[in-house]
Design a protein around this motif. Structure first.
Motif, PDB file in Angstrom:
ATOM      1  N   ILE A  31      68.419  49.762  69.277  1.00  0.00           N
ATOM      2  CA  ILE A  31      67.190  50.292  69.842  1.00  0.00           C
ATOM      3  C   ILE A  31      66.798  51.585  69.139  1.00  0.00           C
ATOM      4  O   ILE A  31      65.613  51.885  68.974  1.00  0.00           O
ATOM      5  CB  ILE A  31      67.347  50.486  71.363  1.00  0.00           C
ATOM      6  CG1 ILE A  31      67.508  49.108  72.031  1.00  0.00           C
ATOM      7  CG2 ILE A  31      66.152  51.231  71.955  1.00  0.00           C
ATOM      8  CD1 ILE A  31      67.776  49.163  73.523  1.00  0.00           C
ATOM      9  N   ALA A  32      67.791  52.336  68.678  1.00  0.00           N
ATOM     10  CA  ALA A  32      67.495  53.593  67.969  1.00  0.00           C
ATOM     11  C   ALA A  32      66.670  53.353  66.704  1.00  0.00           C
ATOM     12  O   ALA A  32      65.928  54.228  66.257  1.00  0.00           O
ATOM     13  CB  ALA A  32      68.797  54.306  67.613  1.00  0.00           C
ATOM     14  N   GLN A  33      66.774  52.168  66.125  1.00  0.00           N
ATOM     15  CA  GLN A  33      66.008  51.864  64.918  1.00  0.00           C
ATOM     16  C   GLN A  33      64.504  51.782  65.192  1.00  0.00           C
ATOM     17  O   GLN A  33      63.695  52.114  64.332  1.00  0.00           O
ATOM     18  CB  GLN A  33      66.479  50.541  64.310  1.00  0.00           C
ATOM     19  CG  GLN A  33      67.852  50.599  63.680  1.00  0.00           C
ATOM     20  CD  GLN A  33      68.247  49.275  63.076  1.00  0.00           C
ATOM     21  OE1 GLN A  33      69.254  48.671  63.421  1.00  0.00           O
ATOM     22  NE2 GLN A  33      67.439  48.788  62.152  1.00  0.00           N
ATOM     23  N   GLY A  37      63.180  52.960  68.295  1.00  0.00           N
ATOM     24  CA  GLY A  37      62.825  54.052  69.200  1.00  0.00           C
ATOM     25  C   GLY A  37      62.206  53.549  70.490  1.00  0.00           C
ATOM     26  O   GLY A  37      61.885  52.372  70.643  1.00  0.00           O
ATOM     27  N   GLU A  38      62.016  54.471  71.424  1.00  0.00           N
ATOM     28  CA  GLU A  38      61.451  54.092  72.721  1.00  0.00           C
ATOM     29  C   GLU A  38      60.033  53.553  72.576  1.00  0.00           C
ATOM     30  O   GLU A  38      59.653  52.579  73.227  1.00  0.00           O
ATOM     31  CB  GLU A  38      61.467  55.281  73.682  1.00  0.00           C
ATOM     32  CG  GLU A  38      61.002  54.916  75.088  1.00  0.00           C
ATOM     33  CD  GLU A  38      61.133  56.070  76.063  1.00  0.00           C
ATOM     34  OE1 GLU A  38      60.960  55.831  77.275  1.00  0.00           O
ATOM     35  OE2 GLU A  38      61.393  57.202  75.620  1.00  0.00           O
ATOM     36  N   ARG A  39      59.247  54.166  71.692  1.00  0.00           N
ATOM     37  CA  ARG A  39      57.870  53.699  71.515  1.00  0.00           C
ATOM     38  C   ARG A  39      57.844  52.264  70.993  1.00  0.00           C
ATOM     39  O   ARG A  39      57.072  51.430  71.465  1.00  0.00           O
ATOM     40  CB  ARG A  39      57.114  54.629  70.568  1.00  0.00           C
ATOM     41  CG  ARG A  39      55.640  54.262  70.406  1.00  0.00           C
ATOM     42  CD  ARG A  39      54.917  55.279  69.537  1.00  0.00           C
ATOM     43  NE  ARG A  39      54.969  56.602  70.147  1.00  0.00           N
ATOM     44  CZ  ARG A  39      54.128  57.023  71.073  1.00  0.00           C
ATOM     45  NH1 ARG A  39      53.173  56.211  71.516  1.00  0.00           N
ATOM     46  NH2 ARG A  39      54.225  58.246  71.560  1.00  0.00           N
ATOM     47  N   GLY A  40      58.708  51.984  70.027  1.00  0.00           N
ATOM     48  CA  GLY A  40      58.760  50.627  69.489  1.00  0.00           C
ATOM     49  C   GLY A  40      59.213  49.624  70.527  1.00  0.00           C
ATOM     50  O   GLY A  40      58.714  48.493  70.584  1.00  0.00           O
ATOM     51  N   LEU A  41      60.179  50.038  71.358  1.00  0.00           N
ATOM     52  CA  LEU A  41      60.668  49.159  72.412  1.00  0.00           C
ATOM     53  C   LEU A  41      59.555  48.861  73.418  1.00  0.00           C
ATOM     54  O   LEU A  41      59.367  47.714  73.842  1.00  0.00           O
ATOM     55  CB  LEU A  41      61.869  49.800  73.116  1.00  0.00           C
ATOM     56  CG  LEU A  41      62.641  48.902  74.084  1.00  0.00           C
ATOM     57  CD1 LEU A  41      63.322  47.764  73.348  1.00  0.00           C
ATOM     58  CD2 LEU A  41      63.671  49.719  74.872  1.00  0.00           C
ATOM     59  N   ILE A  42      58.802  49.896  73.796  1.00  0.00           N
ATOM     60  CA  ILE A  42      57.704  49.716  74.751  1.00  0.00           C
ATOM     61  C   ILE A  42      56.622  48.817  74.165  1.00  0.00           C
ATOM     62  O   ILE A  42      56.060  47.961  74.882  1.00  0.00           O
ATOM     63  CB  ILE A  42      57.128  51.085  75.164  1.00  0.00           C
ATOM     64  CG1 ILE A  42      58.159  51.847  75.999  1.00  0.00           C
ATOM     65  CG2 ILE A  42      55.822  50.910  75.946  1.00  0.00           C
ATOM     66  CD1 ILE A  42      57.763  53.279  76.302  1.00  0.00           C
ATOM     67  N   SER A  84      70.948  45.449  72.343  1.00  0.00           N
ATOM     68  CA  SER A  84      70.033  45.451  71.203  1.00  0.00           C
ATOM     69  C   SER A  84      68.585  45.228  71.645  1.00  0.00           C
ATOM     70  O   SER A  84      68.308  44.871  72.794  1.00  0.00           O
ATOM     71  CB  SER A  84      70.428  44.347  70.222  1.00  0.00           C
ATOM     72  OG  SER A  84      70.184  43.064  70.801  1.00  0.00           O
ATOM     73  N   VAL A  85      67.678  45.417  70.690  1.00  0.00           N
ATOM     74  CA  VAL A  85      66.262  45.121  70.935  1.00  0.00           C
ATOM     75  C   VAL A  85      66.104  43.662  71.340  1.00  0.00           C
ATOM     76  O   VAL A  85      65.349  43.330  72.271  1.00  0.00           O
ATOM     77  CB  VAL A  85      65.420  45.420  69.674  1.00  0.00           C
ATOM     78  CG1 VAL A  85      63.979  44.930  69.856  1.00  0.00           C
ATOM     79  CG2 VAL A  85      65.448  46.905  69.347  1.00  0.00           C
ATOM     80  N   SER A  92      64.842  53.662  79.454  1.00  0.00           N
ATOM     81  CA  SER A  92      65.700  54.826  79.282  1.00  0.00           C
ATOM     82  C   SER A  92      67.028  54.395  78.688  1.00  0.00           C
ATOM     83  O   SER A  92      67.416  53.215  78.774  1.00  0.00           O
ATOM     84  CB  SER A  92      65.934  55.524  80.633  1.00  0.00           C
ATOM     85  OG  SER A  92      66.767  56.662  80.473  1.00  0.00           O
ATOM     86  N   ALA A  93      67.707  55.351  78.099  1.00  0.00           N
ATOM     87  CA  ALA A  93      69.064  55.103  77.620  1.00  0.00           C
ATOM     88  C   ALA A  93      70.043  55.291  78.772  1.00  0.00           C
ATOM     89  O   ALA A  93      69.765  55.974  79.757  1.00  0.00           O
ATOM     90  CB  ALA A  93      69.407  56.057  76.483  1.00  0.00           C
ATOM     91  N   SER A  94      71.205  54.659  78.646  1.00  0.00           N
ATOM     92  CA  SER A  94      72.250  54.766  79.655  1.00  0.00           C
ATOM     93  C   SER A  94      73.561  55.079  78.951  1.00  0.00           C
ATOM     94  O   SER A  94      73.842  54.545  77.883  1.00  0.00           O
ATOM     95  CB  SER A  94      72.374  53.451  80.432  1.00  0.00           C
ATOM     96  OG  SER A  94      73.562  53.428  81.194  1.00  0.00           O
TER      97      SER A  94
END
Length: 361
Positions: free
Chosen positions: A6-8, A10-15, A110-111, A138-140
């Motif tokens: 997910i870090a690859q 980022g939160e914006r990409g995930l959303i 993962s994504v 969010s991250a956990s």
């Protein structure tokens, strides 16, 4: 399955990925009636249907408490997270309309895994005519956690509570019980076999003979439409969905309504697959029906006169007992005619060890 951290993205990409999954398709356009703004802003905005009351519920699922990723797929996880709230709204006499989903995930996820969670959630929404209109990510630092908050609507006259049961009412249940518990039993047994095998690559779980029970556990079907049909035909005094087990949820109705209950063991509908699995484990199928959770069938009470109006409904309904005075407690008449007090039981998040132990024994 590919593994994209997910870090690859980022939160914006995930959303953005999540947003692409929950966007309306043309055949779903009727579901957006009243929706002014969906997932693309700070909050969703919608206009309630005139003449209806709003219902609001939320449900949280936590890895290690509510699900085990050893044997739970991410699509099934998304499905169950969504339908648990849908079932609550259906049991109140309402229709699910909009949901927001909050998910917290650790680095092991993962994504692609998150995508599968939302694919399962969207599949449930499409089947039960609901829309995901927002949420949070969010991250956990620990396990996976999913929260669904859902809005539903109902005609005010049709909203049904747990607190209206009356002495003399019939106690009814939809469908068959015990299959979800049977599925969980099999999954826990196969997990134990897997661990004993040393996590070898050649391990093959023996699940095919238990397909019906496992499907009931992973993809339960809430009785949203059935509840609506019942309430259109007749007057229900009290209703609840069976999520924590028949014994526990019946006691919920009795406690809220300040009444007692008497049920007949012989009248409790037990799924054939639950009988099969219970026999293999040398256990009692009635325990599966009484104390197995995540059935999502309806438990309700109504008068004998009103019950007659359900004839020809087309959905299986069993009369399992009657409402009695509170002083008589909650009892079951066993098949040998003995009367036994029905203890609290079933799923309890804060008695995890006891609940998990009961499933594993």
């Amino acid at each position: 399955m590919p593994f994209t951290e997910i870090a690859q993205v980022g939160e914006r990409g995930l959303i953005e990925m999540i947003g692409s999954l929950v966007e309306l398709e043309p055949e779903d356009s009727s579901l957006s009636e009243g929706l002014i703004k969906g997932i693309s802003d700070d909050t969703a905005v919608y206009r309630p249907t005139p003449g209806s009351v709003q219902l609001f519920t939320t449900d949280t699922m936590v890895e290690g408490v509510d699900f085990d990723l050893t044997y739970t797929s991410f699509k099934h996880l998304g499905w169950k997270a969504m339908i648990s709230s849908m079932s609550d709204i259906g049991a109140m006499g309402g229709r699910p309309r909009y949901a927001v989903v909050a998910i917290a995930v650790p680095r092991k996820i993962s994504v692609e895994m998150v995508r599968e969670v939302y694919e399962g959630a969207v599949a449930a929404c499409r089947e039960y005519r609901c829309l995901i209109v927002g949420g949070d990510t969010s991250a956990s630092v620990g396990n996976v956690s999913i929260n669904v908050a859902m809005v539903g609507e109902a005609e005010e006259a049709h909203v049904c509570y747990r607190s209206g049961a009356k002495i003399g009412d019939l106690i009814c249940v939809t469908g068959d019980l015990g299959a979800s518990q049977a599925g969980l039993k099999v999954l826990l047994k196969e997990k134990e076999r897997f661990l004993k095998s040393g996590n070898g690559g050649g391990f093959q779980p023996n699940l095919l003979p238990y397909k019906e029970a496992i499907e009931k556990h992973f993809m339960p079907r809430p009785r949203v439409m059935t509840a609506e049909m019942i309430l259109q035909r007749t007057a229900i005094h009290a209703m609840i969905d069976i999520s924590d087990g028949l014994a526990s949820d019946l006691r919920q109705i009795c406690a809220r309504s300040r009444v007692g209950a008497e049920i007949e063991q012989r009248n409790i509908p037990i799924a054939s697959t639950a009988r099969k699995v219970a026999q293999e484990f040398s256990e009692s199928p009635i325990d599966y029906a009484l104390y197995g959770g995540e059935e999502y069938e309806l438990l309700f009470t109504l008068s004998q006169e009103q019950y007659q109006k359900l004839e020809g409904l087309g959905s299986p309904i069993s009369v399992i007992g009657s409402i009695v005075q509170q002083s008589k407690g909650v009892e079951m008449v066993a098949e040998n005619a003995d009367r036994v007090a029905l203890p609290w039981g079933g799923w309890d998040h804060f008695r995890l060890g006891e609940s998990r132990r009961r499933a594993q024994e």
